[in-house]
Structure formats: C-alpha cells, structure tokens
Design a protein around this motif. Structure first.
Motif, mmCIF file in Angstrom:
data_model
loop_
_atom_site.group_PDB
_atom_site.id
_atom_site.type_symbol
_atom_site.label_atom_id
_atom_site.label_comp_id
_atom_site.label_asym_id
_atom_site.label_seq_id
_atom_site.Cartn_x
_atom_site.Cartn_y
_atom_site.Cartn_z
ATOM 1 N N THR A 107 0.845 -1.191 0.000
ATOM 2 C CA THR A 107 0.000 0.000 0.000
ATOM 3 C C THR A 107 0.880 1.241 0.000
ATOM 4 O O THR A 107 1.666 1.451 0.921
ATOM 5 C CB THR A 107 -0.934 0.011 1.221
ATOM 6 N N VAL A 108 0.752 2.030 -1.051
ATOM 7 C CA VAL A 108 1.604 3.203 -1.233
ATOM 8 C C VAL A 108 0.732 4.451 -1.237
ATOM 9 O O VAL A 108 -0.215 4.553 -2.025
ATOM 10 C CB VAL A 108 2.382 3.112 -2.565
ATOM 11 N N LEU A 109 1.052 5.371 -0.343
ATOM 12 C CA LEU A 109 0.395 6.679 -0.346
ATOM 13 C C LEU A 109 1.368 7.673 -0.963
ATOM 14 O O LEU A 109 2.462 7.886 -0.431
ATOM 15 C CB LEU A 109 0.049 7.075 1.102
ATOM 16 N N GLY A 110 1.004 8.238 -2.095
ATOM 17 C CA GLY A 110 1.834 9.256 -2.746
ATOM 18 C C GLY A 110 1.249 10.626 -2.462
ATOM 19 O O GLY A 110 0.058 10.845 -2.692
ATOM 20 N N VAL A 111 2.053 11.512 -1.917
ATOM 21 C CA VAL A 111 1.569 12.834 -1.510
ATOM 22 C C VAL A 111 2.371 13.907 -2.235
ATOM 23 O O VAL A 111 3.597 13.938 -2.120
ATOM 24 C CB VAL A 111 1.722 13.027 0.023
ATOM 25 N N ILE A 112 1.692 14.756 -2.989
ATOM 26 C CA ILE A 112 2.375 15.858 -3.669
ATOM 27 C C ILE A 112 2.203 17.132 -2.851
ATOM 28 O O ILE A 112 1.090 17.540 -2.537
ATOM 29 C CB ILE A 112 1.819 16.065 -5.091
ATOM 30 N N LEU A 113 3.339 17.711 -2.487
ATOM 31 C CA LEU A 113 3.350 18.977 -1.766
ATOM 32 C C LEU A 113 4.038 20.007 -2.646
ATOM 33 O O LEU A 113 5.263 20.068 -2.706
ATOM 34 C CB LEU A 113 4.126 18.830 -0.443
ATOM 35 N N GLY B 287 -1.975 17.254 -3.001
ATOM 36 C CA GLY B 287 -2.861 16.177 -3.425
ATOM 37 C C GLY B 287 -2.246 14.843 -3.070
ATOM 38 O O GLY B 287 -1.064 14.762 -2.736
ATOM 39 N N SER B 288 -3.029 13.791 -3.154
ATOM 40 C CA SER B 288 -2.438 12.487 -2.898
ATOM 41 C C SER B 288 -3.185 11.408 -3.658
ATOM 42 O O SER B 288 -4.307 11.618 -4.142
ATOM 43 C CB SER B 288 -2.390 12.177 -1.401
ATOM 44 N N GLY B 289 -2.529 10.281 -3.814
ATOM 45 C CA GLY B 289 -3.128 9.119 -4.435
ATOM 46 C C GLY B 289 -2.738 7.880 -3.650
ATOM 47 O O GLY B 289 -1.705 7.860 -2.981
ATOM 48 N N ILE B 290 -3.588 6.865 -3.715
ATOM 49 C CA ILE B 290 -3.358 5.637 -2.957
ATOM 50 C C ILE B 290 -3.353 4.460 -3.933
ATOM 51 O O ILE B 290 -4.284 4.308 -4.732
ATOM 52 C CB ILE B 290 -4.466 5.433 -1.896
ATOM 53 N N VAL B 291 -2.298 3.657 -3.877
ATOM 54 C CA VAL B 291 -2.205 2.462 -4.709
ATOM 55 C C VAL B 291 -2.135 1.252 -3.789
ATOM 56 O O VAL B 291 -1.311 1.203 -2.871
ATOM 57 C CB VAL B 291 -0.955 2.508 -5.618
ATOM 58 N N VAL B 292 -3.042 0.298 -4.006
ATOM 59 C CA VAL B 292 -3.073 -0.925 -3.205
ATOM 60 C C VAL B 292 -2.897 -2.117 -4.144
ATOM 61 O O VAL B 292 -3.656 -2.256 -5.114
ATOM 62 C CB VAL B 292 -4.416 -1.069 -2.443
ATOM 63 N N ASP B 293 -1.909 -2.951 -3.873
ATOM 64 C CA ASP B 293 -1.647 -4.115 -4.725
ATOM 65 C C ASP B 293 -1.529 -3.721 -6.194
ATOM 66 O O ASP B 293 -2.028 -4.421 -7.085
ATOM 67 C CB ASP B 293 -2.750 -5.170 -4.558
ATOM 68 N N GLY B 294 -0.908 -2.580 -6.458
ATOM 69 C CA GLY B 294 -0.694 -2.139 -7.838
ATOM 70 C C GLY B 294 -1.877 -1.428 -8.463
ATOM 71 O O GLY B 294 -1.781 -0.940 -9.583
#
Ligand SMILES: [Zn+2]
Length: 310
Positions: A134-140, A145-152
């Motif tokens: 589980t990857v949380l990508g956060v743009i500052l 903003g942010s996006g969440i990727v689970v199992d690709g």
C-alpha cells in the motif's frame, strides 16, 4: 477494460497535462524511455489543448517506432458518471469531456487520472514504493494532493476523488489554528491551506511579516534563522498530524512525498517521529516509512504511462 498484453514489447504513452507545459513519454514494457517530448500548453484553449496532445502522441509513436496505450495525467479529476473534468486549476478544462474528446481525436481508448494519482502509480510501480503493498503518494507543491495504490491498483471510486486528502481539515488543530486559513475550495483550514508551498509561505508571513518563498525559508532555516526554523517546525507538525490521520485510515506501507517541498530533507527525519503521537498503534509498531520520490517531476508522466496497468 484490462489490457491483455502485459508483455515487455508493448509501448506505453504517458502524457502529463500541466498548466504551462504538456510532457509526453513513450515507455517500453520494462520502463525504459523510448521517446520524450514537451510542448507549451495552449492556455485557455481547449481545442488547442486536444490538438497539442494528439500531435504529441503521434510524434512520440513515430520516434519510438510503434503504437501504444495512452494514459493522461491531468489537474483536477474526472466525474465518472459524466466524464467531465472537475476541480482543475487549469480552469479551461473544467466541465469538458476530456476523455471522450481525446479518444475521438486519437481513435482509441484513453485512461485519465489526476496528477497526484499518476505520481502514486509511478512510485508504486517502479519507484520508491516498488515492492510495497500500500503506497500513499503525496504531492506537496503549489497545491496538495495524494493518491493511494493498493496491490498495484489505484484506489478510486464513484466520485473520482480517491486519495483527495488536501481538502480535509487539519486534524487535532490547536486553538491558535482555528478556524484556519481560507481555502480556494470555499472552506477553511484545509490541509492544502496549511501545508502546500504557498501555504507555508503565507504562514511565515503571518508570523513574521516577511514575504518569502518556501524555498527561501528552508534555506534561511538551514543557515540558523530561528523564525524560519519555527515556521518549518509548525509546518512539519501540521503535516505530521494530517498524514497520521490518513495512516489511521489506510495504514500504508510507505508514504512517498513529491512536489517542490519533497526536497526538504528534514521532513523524512521529523515526520515519522512527530506522527507517532497521533497514530493509533502500539509504540512498538513500525514507524511510518516516509521516502523521497525516485522519479521526482518525471513521476507524473511515468504514472500516466502506467495507468493501463493500474
Ligand atoms: Zn480546501
């Protein structure tokens, strides 16, 4: 629809539609760059924007020697039911059916996602979060903003706003933080109004009367300026509370920071420590892993290219 061919021979075209430039890349199946180009965004010109993207795709495919799937990263997001753009700061896109219009121009299916989601996809696929579930990508940057990727797979839903954390309020706010700065979305005290680059600068101005950019403030803090250091400490505390709130919901394996503020090295040291108090887990639980991006500014265009796999 899922693409059946996941082999390495297939070309993936990624387009990052920004407010000032449109960047395009053609990736081979192993992530190697076959072609790359950027053009200026025809601002306030929707038809011109469509033509610019179509021209870019054609030239990238010519340069790379093949046709490929097309993914587009964009500001704002798509309302799934109407296919119309919402919340884009490139306002000439709002209300437009960008996906269907691009599909008509290109003669094939196109996938779109907001730029923070593309960032998360890129870093999860073969970036700082590769191998994590589980990857949380956060743009500052200018925004938050942010996006969440689970199992690709990108976590998204019927409103197309999965991961939109920037307009949640600052949690565990102190009395001095109420009601918080006004946000362009019409509410106040949003995370974006506290932790984006311009928000950090505005907080510094309120506290010191000095109008400086986030970058200048970071340099001053490193040089020993106590007021600049105090501004960065307030910012890190707010960011830690905001991220801890997300961790309590999503429990990510890793948080990858992107955008201009991701270059502030102290965040990677300070945030895991500052978040501990707010994360609802035993003290012995692993600290939250917070990493800088592998791909940096290229993550938008790379993530767009990988959208057909996400
Ligand atoms: Zn807001």
């Amino acid at each position: 629809m899922r693409v059946a061919d996941r082999g390495t021979g297939r070309l993936r075209i990624g387009i990052d539609l920004g407010g000032t430039k449109i960047e395009g890349v053609a990736l081979a199946g192993d992530g190697a760059i076959r072609a790359r180009e950027r053009v200026a965004t025809p601002r306030e010109d929707y038809a011109g924007t469509l033509m610019a993207i179509a021209g870019l795709v054609t030239r990238l495919e010519t340069a790379a020697g093949g046709t490929g799937s097309v993914g587009v990263g964009m500001p704002g997001s798509i309302v799934p039911r109407t296919h119309r753009v919402q919340n884009a700061n490139s306002t000439w896109l709002n209300g437009r059916t960008l996906g269907p219009d691009l599909e008509a121009a290109l003669g094939r299916s196109v996938r779109l996602a907001n730029d923070a989601n593309c960032f998360a996809v890129s870093e999860a696929r073969d970036g700082a979060g590769a191998g994590d579930r589980t990857v949380l990508g956060v743009i500052l940057g200018t925004g938050c903003g942010s996006g969440i990727v689970v199992d690709g797979r990108l976590l998204d839903g019927p409103r197309g706003i999965g991961g939109e954390w920037g307009h949640n309020p600052l949690p565990w706010a102190e009395a001095s933080e109420h009601p918080g700065p006004n946000c362009w979305c019409g509410l106040h005290g949003c995370m974006e109004a506290w932790v984006s680059g311009p928000a950090l600068a505005a907080d510094h101005l309120r506290a010191t009367g000095r109008a400086e950019t986030a970058e200048t403030i970071a340099v001053a803090a490193q040089a020993g300026d106590p007021a600049a250091a105090a501004t960065l400490a307030r910012h890190a505390s707010r960011l830690a509370r905001g991220l801890a709130h997300v961790v309590n919901l999503v429990d990510p394996d890793v948080i990858v920071l992107g955008g201009g503020l991701s270059r502030m090295a102290h965040l990677y040291v300070d945030l895991p420590r500052l978040m501990l108090r707010y994360i609802f887990a035993d003290d012995a639980a692993p600290a939250v892993k917070i990493l800088p991006p592998r791909w940096g500014d290229a993550s938008g265009v790379r993530g767009a290219a990988w959208l057909w796999e996400a």
